[in-house]
Design a protein around this motif. Structure first.
Motif, short mmCIF file in Angstrom:
data_model
loop_
_atom_site.label_atom_id
_atom_site.label_comp_id
_atom_site.label_asym_id
_atom_site.label_seq_id
_atom_site.Cartn_x
_atom_site.Cartn_y
_atom_site.Cartn_z
N TYR A 153 93.37 -40.63 14.61
CA TYR A 153 93.40 -40.66 15.95
C TYR A 153 94.61 -40.43 16.74
O TYR A 153 95.62 -40.82 16.04
CB TYR A 153 92.67 -42.08 16.13
CG TYR A 153 92.50 -42.48 17.58
CD1 TYR A 153 91.04 -42.30 17.87
CD2 TYR A 153 93.14 -42.79 18.36
CE1 TYR A 153 90.45 -42.45 18.93
CE2 TYR A 153 92.94 -43.09 19.63
CZ TYR A 153 91.66 -43.26 20.18
OH TYR A 153 91.19 -43.25 21.27
N THR A 154 94.47 -39.89 17.64
CA THR A 154 95.66 -39.65 18.57
C THR A 154 96.81 -40.61 18.48
O THR A 154 96.32 -41.92 19.27
CB THR A 154 95.44 -39.06 19.77
OG1 THR A 154 94.37 -38.02 19.82
CG2 THR A 154 96.51 -38.50 20.78
N GLY A 155 97.77 -40.40 17.86
CA GLY A 155 99.00 -41.75 18.05
C GLY A 155 99.11 -42.45 17.15
O GLY A 155 99.81 -43.24 16.77
N VAL A 156 97.92 -42.39 16.02
CA VAL A 156 97.88 -43.24 14.75
C VAL A 156 98.44 -42.71 13.54
O VAL A 156 97.96 -41.74 13.35
CB VAL A 156 96.33 -43.99 14.55
CG1 VAL A 156 96.19 -44.90 13.49
CG2 VAL A 156 96.03 -44.58 16.18
N LYS A 157 99.04 -43.29 12.59
CA LYS A 157 99.47 -42.60 11.32
C LYS A 157 98.23 -43.22 10.23
O LYS A 157 97.86 -44.18 10.13
CB LYS A 157 100.82 -43.11 10.99
CG LYS A 157 101.30 -42.60 9.51
CD LYS A 157 102.57 -43.35 9.26
CE LYS A 157 103.01 -42.72 7.64
NZ LYS A 157 104.20 -43.66 7.53
N THR A 209 97.22 -34.15 5.44
CA THR A 209 97.41 -35.34 4.66
C THR A 209 97.25 -36.60 4.94
O THR A 209 97.06 -36.71 5.83
CB THR A 209 99.07 -34.99 4.09
OG1 THR A 209 99.78 -35.17 4.94
CG2 THR A 209 99.19 -33.42 3.62
N ALA A 210 97.48 -37.25 3.69
CA ALA A 210 97.07 -38.77 3.86
C ALA A 210 97.98 -39.47 5.10
O ALA A 210 97.75 -40.48 5.93
CB ALA A 210 97.41 -39.41 2.64
N ASP A 211 99.19 -38.79 5.27
CA ASP A 211 99.99 -39.39 6.34
C ASP A 211 99.88 -38.80 7.84
O ASP A 211 100.68 -39.17 8.65
CB ASP A 211 101.60 -39.31 6.01
CG ASP A 211 102.12 -37.93 5.78
OD1 ASP A 211 101.44 -37.18 5.87
OD2 ASP A 211 103.26 -37.96 5.27
N THR A 215 97.84 -29.47 7.57
CA THR A 215 98.23 -28.69 6.33
C THR A 215 96.80 -27.92 6.34
O THR A 215 95.80 -27.97 6.52
CB THR A 215 98.05 -29.57 5.03
OG1 THR A 215 98.33 -28.52 4.03
CG2 THR A 215 96.69 -30.38 4.80
N THR A 216 97.07 -26.46 5.91
CA THR A 216 96.14 -25.57 5.28
C THR A 216 95.67 -25.44 4.08
O THR A 216 94.73 -24.84 3.36
CB THR A 216 96.42 -24.37 5.87
OG1 THR A 216 97.70 -23.92 5.22
CG2 THR A 216 96.58 -24.16 7.38
N ASP A 217 96.48 -26.34 3.10
CA ASP A 217 96.27 -26.34 1.71
C ASP A 217 95.13 -27.35 1.35
O ASP A 217 95.25 -28.67 1.66
CB ASP A 217 97.46 -27.00 1.06
CG ASP A 217 97.39 -26.67 -0.52
OD1 ASP A 217 96.34 -26.73 -1.05
OD2 ASP A 217 98.43 -26.68 -1.44
N PRO A 218 94.00 -26.84 0.91
CA PRO A 218 92.59 -27.67 0.84
C PRO A 218 92.94 -28.87 -0.34
O PRO A 218 92.39 -29.84 -0.53
CB PRO A 218 91.68 -26.89 0.21
CG PRO A 218 92.44 -25.67 -0.32
CD PRO A 218 93.66 -25.34 0.45
N ASN A 219 94.22 -28.58 -1.35
CA ASN A 219 94.31 -29.48 -2.50
C ASN A 219 95.17 -30.58 -1.74
O ASN A 219 95.27 -31.47 -2.47
CB ASN A 219 95.18 -28.74 -3.47
CG ASN A 219 94.30 -27.40 -4.11
OD1 ASN A 219 93.29 -28.03 -4.88
ND2 ASN A 219 94.77 -26.44 -4.10
N LEU A 220 95.93 -30.51 -0.72
CA LEU A 220 96.68 -31.55 -0.17
C LEU A 220 96.01 -32.44 0.89
O LEU A 220 96.31 -33.63 1.39
CB LEU A 220 98.05 -30.93 0.41
CG LEU A 220 99.02 -30.15 -0.75
CD1 LEU A 220 100.14 -29.78 0.16
CD2 LEU A 220 99.33 -31.12 -1.63
N ALA A 221 94.87 -31.53 1.64
CA ALA A 221 94.16 -32.29 2.68
C ALA A 221 93.53 -33.40 2.03
O ALA A 221 92.63 -33.12 1.11
CB ALA A 221 93.28 -31.10 3.26
N THR A 222 93.57 -34.51 2.81
CA THR A 222 92.63 -35.60 2.50
C THR A 222 91.62 -36.45 3.52
O THR A 222 91.03 -37.10 3.42
CB THR A 222 93.73 -36.85 2.00
OG1 THR A 222 94.59 -37.00 3.02
CG2 THR A 222 94.58 -36.50 1.07
#
Length: 357
Positions: A153-157, A209-211, A215-222
């Motif tokens: 969400y915009t502004g949320v980590k 990623t989690a933080d 990313t465009t890496d599907p292995n890193l995308a969560t």
């Protein structure tokens, strides 16, 4: 090169799914409903919500996250409105019941509208199925779903809101049903898995990623990123208010609290049926829908090589083609289905032709 794909006749795939869910412990009626919704998605080319979801549904049933024998209870204090407590029923079971109840209330109560809130269901699948079901009854179908926070969400980590979808289906006189079925995310989680399985990079700006780092890496995308940034994030928040909060089962506030049940998987929904006859003449409406679609498709093309299509037109054409030639299933998914079938003692249908890439 993408993984090999097997092709299975549509009817046999649906029967196969039904057998898997029946052996997993659901009633024959509920098994057939879940199978129909998932096969519908595969038939229309929405592969992220079709056959690839069957193993996950079996896991949900096996773990008890989804109730094999739910006690669905309907309550109502107004003629046009009801709330369905799904008792953790699989989403296709709960939302199909909600769609049918919305149709009944829009027609039988002479109100012109039927609205059914759904509380405590588990993974609703492609919600376009339920609104399309309403449109097949000659009514306008609208559906909202809210689920577990898995999108930024915009502004949320980190994850803050859900990839909550919206679907709208409108009956037409002769055209295939105009059907908008979209998530508030730039990409569905199931699509991220498809890119991962295919070894392809994700489209830029769709996942993180989690933080929260894009990313465009599907292995890193969560987690997915909101569609249109703040717009998609805002829609997701409002869908939570229109569904979860409205039916007295908030998800977002519970998830981000110390509530021990806050992280328990669940979804809520709102299904609405509108009768065009309550606004005038139903036949005149559907004819005007056709005229509008014809007008759109006759407009000058910006690119001569690109067809002008309305929402749902491409998936309807895919459904017609796959109904004849069969439904393609990714080899990895097919292997998972074969493993499940062996475990449950279900016969596996023979694919037609040879695998292709």
């Amino acid at each position: 090169m993408p993984p090999a794909t097997v092709v299975v006749p549509a009817a046999e795939l649906t029967t196969f799914f039904t057998a898997l869910f029946t052996r997993a412990g659901t009633s024959a009626e509920h098994a057939a409903t879940v199978a129909e919704v998932l096969a519908w998605a595969s038939l229309r080319g929405v592969d992220s919500h079709g056959a690839s979801r069957v193993p996950r549904y079996l896991e949900l049933l096996d773990s008890g996250e989804a109730n094999k024998n739910p006690d669905l209870r309907l309550s109502s204090t107004a003629a046009a409105v009801a709330v369905l407590d799904a008792d953790r029923a699989p989403g296709p079971v709960a939302l199909t019941a909600a769609a049918d109840e919305a149709i009944t209330r829009a027609r039988a109560r002479a109100t012109g509208i039927g609205a059914v809130g759904v509380r405590r269901t588990v993974h609703t699948g492609a919600i376009g199925y339920y609104t399309a079901r309403i449109a097949e009854a000659g009514l306008i179908g609208i559906g909202f779903v809210a689920g577990m926070p898995n999108m930024s969400y915009t502004g949320v980590k980190g994850a803050a809101v859900a990839t909550s979808p919206l679907a709208i289906a409108v009956p037409a006189a002769t055209h295939s049903t105009p059907l908008l079925d979209m998530a508030t995310a730039g990409i569905a989680l199931g699509r991220i898995a498809q890119f991962r399985n295919a070894g392809k990079p994700l489209p830029a700006g769709t996942a993180a990623t989690a933080d929260g780092t894009p990313t465009t890496d599907p292995n890193l995308a969560t987690m997915p990123l909101p569609l249109g940034g703040a717009k998609g994030a805002g829609m997701s928040l409002l869908f939570e208010l229109l569904t979860s909060v409205l039916v007295g089962a908030p998800i977002l506030s519970s998830f981000h609290s110390d509530d021990p049940e806050g992280r328990v998987h669940r979804q809520n929904a709102l299904i609405i049926a509108l009768d065009p006859a309550a606004f005038g003449d139903r036949d005149r409406f559907t004819t005007a829908v056709d005229t509008t679609l014809d007008t759109l498709k006759s407009l000058p093309r910006a690119d001569a090589s690109t067809d002008i299509r309305y929402p749902g037109e491409s998936s309807s054409a895919t459904a017609q083609q796959r109904a004849t030639s069969g439904i393609p299933v990714a080899a990895k998914v097919w292997a998972e289905l074969e493993t499940a079938a062996e475990k449950l003692g279900v016969a596996v249908p023979a694919p037609v032709g040879k695998p292709f890439t």
